[in-house]
Write a protein that holds these residues in place. Structure first.
Motif: not given
Length: 486
Positions: A84-87, A104-110
């Motif tokens: 979430a910090r590096i994106r 990790e999939l949830a934050v990446l999809s966001g």
């Protein structure tokens, strides 16, 4: 990247990386190909806990040493917070994680990031080892020519003195710049359509070649070097400028709008060259560019000890320019040496007249003299006379050198032969370039032709011990000479 303004595509890999094994290398190579910049996050000792068997700093240094990694750092936070910090645009995980829970999939999809699973291809596991062959040379296969040294009263202490004196030399190299590209391939098999070997490229390494590597060799041997050549206005020119600057070579690379920078590709597999492809133009440069090159030489001539013509017959050194440059150098008592290569192209080493040293192959000498039947000594003397040269080093490939000094014609020392000094060569492509500059620097530093042949052969022996044309270093010659001195 698709354009200059587009942000680089960031790829993230994370893990604890106790030992950077071949599986990691495959994964990192694959990850690098998924974007523009590969970032690797290494778990801290606290985060990795029992999974970390090697201290965190050593694990980080191992990752940082990998050629595919652009940036690496330790992290001490949950991986979802890190993402979430590096994106990053892409996160790559090993194929074994594909059927597991991946938070990790949830934050990446966001934010539109992607999660990719792959462990890379098996062929990539040896890329780091492949690249080592381009830069590492094994000096153990090089031996001193005891009989030759004894015949000419050459001692290691004197040779060391000459080599260390290279740092006092000011050199100008003029000739054709080449960018050499080695493309390492993995063999896939035979084509079913026609009898052709099928390969896939797995790594590309570029080097400065042609007259450019001669200049870089001179700088690596300690001399102050200026290089004058002609290039296209392209990426190969930019690469050459960057490499030459890194070698502390001052360069005047004039731009010819109608030609590309000469680039030669070698497709290799299992240590053998499969195919060579050359991107070049062989027409002579224009009279206007010749005048501009001469003006550069004229501005340098009073501040150099040695002028080197490194001719690959791609149009950089037309005869009118050569004649003017020779006359200029002779008027200032500057030493002159020349090499003119004839392999896939045809040249004439004899057109470089009034040289202190010529270093042709047997084929090049026979082409120049049109002599295809006489013995080597007669051939060397015929070339020396026709070109008004003072000394000839006739290159005989794996058989070494024929040393033919000017004193032969005056009833002095006889022609002698010096065998090849490296018994296990890896790539002979750069032997002539290193021989040329090391022998020329020896003569310019006050050495005789016998010492020049020896130190030139020693430099060539170092060069052929590795793949690719990388600059000789003075430390390599000093190490060998110190070892020979015992």
């Amino acid at each position: 990247m698709n354009s200059e303004t587009e942000k680089p595509k960031i790829v993230l890999v994370w893990g604890h990386f106790n030992v950077l094994h071949p599986g990691h290398v495959r994964l990192l190579r694959f990850a690098k190909e998924c974007g523009d910049k590969l970032i690797v996050a290494v778990e801290s000792d606290r985060l990795a806990r029992n999974a970390a068997h090697v201290p965190e700093q050593l694990r980080l240094e191992g990752v940082q040493s990998n050629i595919w990694v652009d940036d690496a750092f330790l992290f001490d936070e949950p991986v979802v917070e890190l993402i979430a910090r590096i994106r990053p645009d892409v996160v790559v995980k090993g194929k074994e994680h594909e059927q597991r829970v991946n938070p990790e999939l949830a934050v990446l999809s966001g934010y539109g990031g992607k999660l990719i699973f792959s462990s890379g291809a098996t062929m990539f596991s040896s890329v780091d080892l492949i690249r080592k062959t381009f830069y590492e040379s094994d000096l153990r296969s090089i031996s001193a020519p005891a009989d030759y040294l004894a015949r000419h009263d050459i001692v290691a202490a004197r040779a060391l003195e000459i080599v260390r004196g290279f740092s006092n030399m000011k050199v100008c190299v003029v000739g054709d710049l080449i960018v050499d590209e080695y493309i390492t391939c993995q063999p896939l098999g035979m084509s079913q359509e026609d009898p052709t070997i099928v390969v896939t490229p797995i790594d590309t390494t570029q080097f400065i070649g042609g007259a450019g590597i001669v200049a870089a060799h001179a700088a690596g041997l300690g001399a102050q070097v200026h290089f004058v050549s002609v290039t296209g206005d392209d990426a190969a020119r930019d690469f050459a400028l960057k490499c030459l600057a890194a070698e502390e070579v001052q360069s005047d690379l004039l731009i010819d709008e109608v030609r590309p920078t000469t680039r030669k590709q070698r497709f290799r597999s299992k240590g053998k060259t499969l195919l060579r492809v050359s991107h070049l133009q062989q027409a002579a440069i224009s009279p206007a560019l010749q005048d501009e090159m001469y003006e550069r030489l004229e501005a340098l001539i009073d501040d150099i000890d040695l002028l080197v013509f490194s001719d690959f017959n791609y149009g950089c050194l037309p005869q009118p320019l050569v004649d003017r440059a020779v006359q200029l150098a002779r008027s200032r008592n500057v030493m002159l040496v020349a090499d003119s290569q004839s392999s896939s192209q045809i040249g004439d080493i004899g057109r470089f007249r009034d040289m202190d040293l010529l270093t042709p192959t047997e084929l090049e000498a026979r082409i120049s003299t049109r002599n295809h039947q006489d013995g080597l000594v007669v051939l060397a003397e015929q070339l020396r006379q026709s070109a008004c040269a003072r000394n000839i080093l006739l290159k005989l490939g794996e058989e070494g050198l024929l040393v033919h000094p000017a004193s032969v014609a005056a009833g002095g020392a006889l022609t002698d032969r010096l065998g090849a000094l490296n018994s296990a060569p890896s790539d002979v492509a750069g032997a002539g370039d290193s021989l040329l500059i090391a022998s020329a620097l020896t003569l310019a530093s006050g050495g005789n032709i016998w010492e020049a042949a020896y130190l030139g052969s020693l430099a060539a022996a170092v060069q052929v011990g590795r793949v690719g044309n990388t600059p000789i270093r003075i430390e390599e010659l000093v190490e060998l000479l110190e070892e020979f001195r015992g």
